[in-house]
Write a protein that holds these residues in place. Structure first.
Motif, PDB file in Angstrom:
ATOM      1  N   LYS A  80       0.839  -1.180   0.000  1.00  0.00           N
ATOM      2  CA  LYS A  80       0.000   0.000   0.000  1.00  0.00           C
ATOM      3  C   LYS A  80       0.886   1.247   0.000  1.00  0.00           C
ATOM      4  O   LYS A  80       2.025   1.199   0.409  1.00  0.00           O
ATOM      5  N   SER A  81       0.316   2.359  -0.443  1.00  0.00           N
ATOM      6  CA  SER A  81       1.114   3.577  -0.522  1.00  0.00           C
ATOM      7  C   SER A  81       1.634   3.988   0.840  1.00  0.00           C
ATOM      8  O   SER A  81       2.721   4.545   0.964  1.00  0.00           O
ATOM      9  N   SER A  82       0.878   3.682   1.897  1.00  0.00           N
ATOM     10  CA  SER A  82       1.315   4.066   3.242  1.00  0.00           C
ATOM     11  C   SER A  82       2.529   3.284   3.707  1.00  0.00           C
ATOM     12  O   SER A  82       3.189   3.662   4.666  1.00  0.00           O
ATOM     13  N   THR A  83       2.831   2.178   3.017  1.00  0.00           N
ATOM     14  CA  THR A  83       3.969   1.366   3.416  1.00  0.00           C
ATOM     15  C   THR A  83       5.284   2.085   3.182  1.00  0.00           C
ATOM     16  O   THR A  83       6.228   1.949   3.961  1.00  0.00           O
ATOM     17  N   THR A  84       5.355   2.835   2.100  1.00  0.00           N
ATOM     18  CA  THR A  84       6.609   3.480   1.722  1.00  0.00           C
ATOM     19  C   THR A  84       6.544   4.999   1.706  1.00  0.00           C
ATOM     20  O   THR A  84       7.573   5.654   1.653  1.00  0.00           O
ATOM     21  N   ALA A  85       5.347   5.567   1.733  1.00  0.00           N
ATOM     22  CA  ALA A  85       5.216   7.013   1.629  1.00  0.00           C
ATOM     23  C   ALA A  85       5.650   7.706   2.913  1.00  0.00           C
ATOM     24  O   ALA A  85       5.360   7.234   4.015  1.00  0.00           O
ATOM     25  N   ALA A  86       6.351   8.815   2.759  1.00  0.00           N
ATOM     26  CA  ALA A  86       6.747   9.603   3.923  1.00  0.00           C
ATOM     27  C   ALA A  86       5.540  10.331   4.494  1.00  0.00           C
ATOM     28  O   ALA A  86       4.679  10.812   3.759  1.00  0.00           O
ATOM     29  N   GLU A 107       2.643   4.523  15.778  1.00  0.00           N
ATOM     30  CA  GLU A 107       3.428   3.547  15.022  1.00  0.00           C
ATOM     31  C   GLU A 107       4.595   4.196  14.295  1.00  0.00           C
ATOM     32  O   GLU A 107       5.681   3.623  14.198  1.00  0.00           O
ATOM     33  N   GLN A 108       4.371   5.403  13.770  1.00  0.00           N
ATOM     34  CA  GLN A 108       5.463   6.094  13.096  1.00  0.00           C
ATOM     35  C   GLN A 108       6.603   6.366  14.059  1.00  0.00           C
ATOM     36  O   GLN A 108       7.781   6.178  13.733  1.00  0.00           O
ATOM     37  N   GLY A 109       6.286   6.803  15.255  1.00  0.00           N
ATOM     38  CA  GLY A 109       7.315   7.074  16.244  1.00  0.00           C
ATOM     39  C   GLY A 109       8.103   5.826  16.606  1.00  0.00           C
ATOM     40  O   GLY A 109       9.322   5.872  16.776  1.00  0.00           O
ATOM     41  N   ALA A 110       7.409   4.692  16.706  1.00  0.00           N
ATOM     42  CA  ALA A 110       8.079   3.429  17.027  1.00  0.00           C
ATOM     43  C   ALA A 110       9.035   3.024  15.915  1.00  0.00           C
ATOM     44  O   ALA A 110      10.141   2.540  16.166  1.00  0.00           O
ATOM     45  N   GLN A 111       8.617   3.222  14.657  1.00  0.00           N
ATOM     46  CA  GLN A 111       9.486   2.883  13.528  1.00  0.00           C
ATOM     47  C   GLN A 111      10.712   3.792  13.483  1.00  0.00           C
ATOM     48  O   GLN A 111      11.835   3.336  13.235  1.00  0.00           O
ATOM     49  N   ALA A 266      34.929   8.553   2.209  1.00  0.00           N
ATOM     50  CA  ALA A 266      33.467   8.549   2.141  1.00  0.00           C
ATOM     51  C   ALA A 266      32.840   8.496   3.527  1.00  0.00           C
ATOM     52  O   ALA A 266      31.899   9.238   3.831  1.00  0.00           O
ATOM     53  N   VAL A 267      33.367   7.642   4.378  1.00  0.00           N
ATOM     54  CA  VAL A 267      32.811   7.507   5.722  1.00  0.00           C
ATOM     55  C   VAL A 267      33.011   8.779   6.530  1.00  0.00           C
ATOM     56  O   VAL A 267      32.156   9.178   7.323  1.00  0.00           O
ATOM     57  N   GLU A 268      34.142   9.445   6.328  1.00  0.00           N
ATOM     58  CA  GLU A 268      34.424  10.676   7.066  1.00  0.00           C
ATOM     59  C   GLU A 268      33.598  11.852   6.559  1.00  0.00           C
ATOM     60  O   GLU A 268      33.221  12.740   7.335  1.00  0.00           O
ATOM     61  N   GLU A 269      33.271  11.863   5.267  1.00  0.00           N
ATOM     62  CA  GLU A 269      32.605  13.019   4.678  1.00  0.00           C
ATOM     63  C   GLU A 269      31.084  12.891   4.633  1.00  0.00           C
ATOM     64  O   GLU A 269      30.379  13.901   4.631  1.00  0.00           O
ATOM     65  N   TYR A 270      30.573  11.654   4.580  1.00  0.00           N
ATOM     66  CA  TYR A 270      29.128  11.463   4.473  1.00  0.00           C
ATOM     67  C   TYR A 270      28.561  11.106   5.849  1.00  0.00           C
ATOM     68  O   TYR A 270      28.812  10.030   6.378  1.00  0.00           O
ATOM     69  N   GLY A 271      27.782  12.023   6.398  1.00  0.00           N
ATOM     70  CA  GLY A 271      27.207  11.795   7.720  1.00  0.00           C
ATOM     71  C   GLY A 271      25.942  10.976   7.649  1.00  0.00           C
ATOM     72  O   GLY A 271      25.425  10.641   6.581  1.00  0.00           O
ATOM     73  N   GLY A 272      25.408  10.640   8.827  1.00  0.00           N
ATOM     74  CA  GLY A 272      24.191   9.835   8.898  1.00  0.00           C
ATOM     75  C   GLY A 272      22.940  10.709   8.863  1.00  0.00           C
ATOM     76  O   GLY A 272      23.003  11.938   8.777  1.00  0.00           O
ATOM     77  N   PHE A 273      21.787  10.048   8.945  1.00  0.00           N
ATOM     78  CA  PHE A 273      20.510  10.720   8.871  1.00  0.00           C
ATOM     79  C   PHE A 273      19.681  10.464  10.140  1.00  0.00           C
ATOM     80  O   PHE A 273      19.939   9.520  10.875  1.00  0.00           O
ATOM     81  N   THR A 274      18.676  11.293  10.343  1.00  0.00           N
ATOM     82  CA  THR A 274      17.634  10.994  11.310  1.00  0.00           C
ATOM     83  C   THR A 274      16.503  10.362  10.524  1.00  0.00           C
ATOM     84  O   THR A 274      15.958  10.980   9.620  1.00  0.00           O
ATOM     85  N   TYR A 275      16.172   9.134  10.865  1.00  0.00           N
ATOM     86  CA  TYR A 275      15.207   8.385  10.063  1.00  0.00           C
ATOM     87  C   TYR A 275      13.792   8.575  10.591  1.00  0.00           C
ATOM     88  O   TYR A 275      13.556   8.611  11.789  1.00  0.00           O
ATOM     89  N   ALA A 276      12.860   8.672   9.649  1.00  0.00           N
ATOM     90  CA  ALA A 276      11.442   8.840  10.015  1.00  0.00           C
ATOM     91  C   ALA A 276      10.566   8.258   8.924  1.00  0.00           C
ATOM     92  O   ALA A 276      10.950   8.187   7.770  1.00  0.00           O
ATOM     93  N   ARG A 277       9.357   7.839   9.302  1.00  0.00           N
ATOM     94  CA  ARG A 277       8.375   7.379   8.324  1.00  0.00           C
ATOM     95  C   ARG A 277       7.633   8.573   7.731  1.00  0.00           C
ATOM     96  O   ARG A 277       7.473   9.573   8.390  1.00  0.00           O
TER      97      ARG A 277
END
Length: 277
Positions: A80-86, A107-111, A266-277
């Motif tokens: 479903k679109s909700s599976t992958t949609a932000a 549920e979004q917060g838990a993910q 690459a590891v030094e220059e590319y930082g991480g992200f804050t992940y969210a649904r």
């Protein structure tokens, strides 16, 4: 889950940080000369398949139109679109110990919590005592953190364990090398949810190893799914337990491995992200 289970798990993310590595079978520069297995003739086939996939995706997008009515027509087995949609909702309100915290009570917060906690537990910071304590205290519920931290300290300070992955006895990388341990979430799925407890599956790829001249444990890629049990404690989601399994693992492309310098950069220059649904 016992300490032994954590220590023996393939990736150890959320546990010891230990991972399974496969050293190259051939000699030479493992970064500049190593290739994934496969026949050269497979390149053209991969290219054709890639073009076909892109065409199908483009056609599907063009035909989707503006109908968001949730019609039941089409293949019901498709996501479903909700599976992958932000959702567009801000994932967190703050940080604790350098880790995003303050997740929504849904549920979004838990993910989002499972994804961000997986990144922290699979990071190279787990090999530093002070940072490890911050991570464990932030990610786990207070009672679980209190019982698990001594076990984790014992594992991460074990000289035989550190030596097996190429690190010095203090958990640092040898001179001229860079230790890389990073989790990259691909997707999350809630398998159960109540207002007080949630179970979230995190599918991710990981990078683990040492880049640099003389490395006997070159940086390799692995795929895992970790199931996190989360509990709503002190107005936030916290981990109470986890289970890890291999895969799903995609088919590898016929690409030349990067040099040690490129990997380190690459590891030094590319930082991480804050992940969210």
């Amino acid at each position: 889950m016992s300490l032994g289970d954590e220590r023996e798990s393939s990736g150890g993310y959320g546990g010891t940080g230990q991972t399974r590595t496969r050293l190259p079978e051939s000699g030479g520069d493992v970064y500049g000369g190593a290739r994934r297995g496969g026949r050269s003739s497979s390149r053209s086939l991969v290219t054709v398949v890639g073009v076909v996939v892109l065409l199908i995706a483009a056609i599907a997008f063009a035909n989707r139109g503006g109908d968001d009515s949730g019609s039941s027509t089409g293949d019901e087995n498709q996501p479903k679109s909700s599976t992958t949609a932000a959702s567009g909702t801000r994932p967190v309100d703050g940080k604790a110990g350098g880790i995003p915290t303050g997740y929504a009570h849904d549920e979004q917060g838990a993910q989002s919590a499972a994804a961000n906690y997986g990144v922290a537990l699979g990071s190279a910071d787990m090999f530093n005592a002070a940072r490890r304590h911050d991570i464990v205290d932030t990610v786990y519920t207070p009672d679980v953190a209190a019982s698990r931290l001594p076990e984790l300290d014992s594992v991460y300070s074990r000289e035989s364990f550190l030596k097996s992955i190429g690190l010095n006895k203090d958990g640092t990388a040898p001179t001229g090398q860079t230790f890389i341990s990073r989790v990259i979430p691909v997707g999350t799925k809630v398998t159960s949810f109540t207002t007080s407890n949630a179970t979230v599956e995190l599918w991710y790829t990981s990078l683990f190893g040492l880049s640099g001249d003389g490395s006997t444990n070159p940086v390799s890629e692995s795929w895992f799914t970790t199931t996190y049990q989360l509990k709503w404690v002190d107005n936030d989601w916290k981990v109470t337990n986890f289970q890890q399994k291999d895969g799903p693992v995609p088919v590898g492309r016929d690409q030349r491995a990067s040099t040690a310098d490129d990997m380190t950069k690459a590891v030094e220059e590319y930082g991480g992200f804050t992940y969210a649904r």
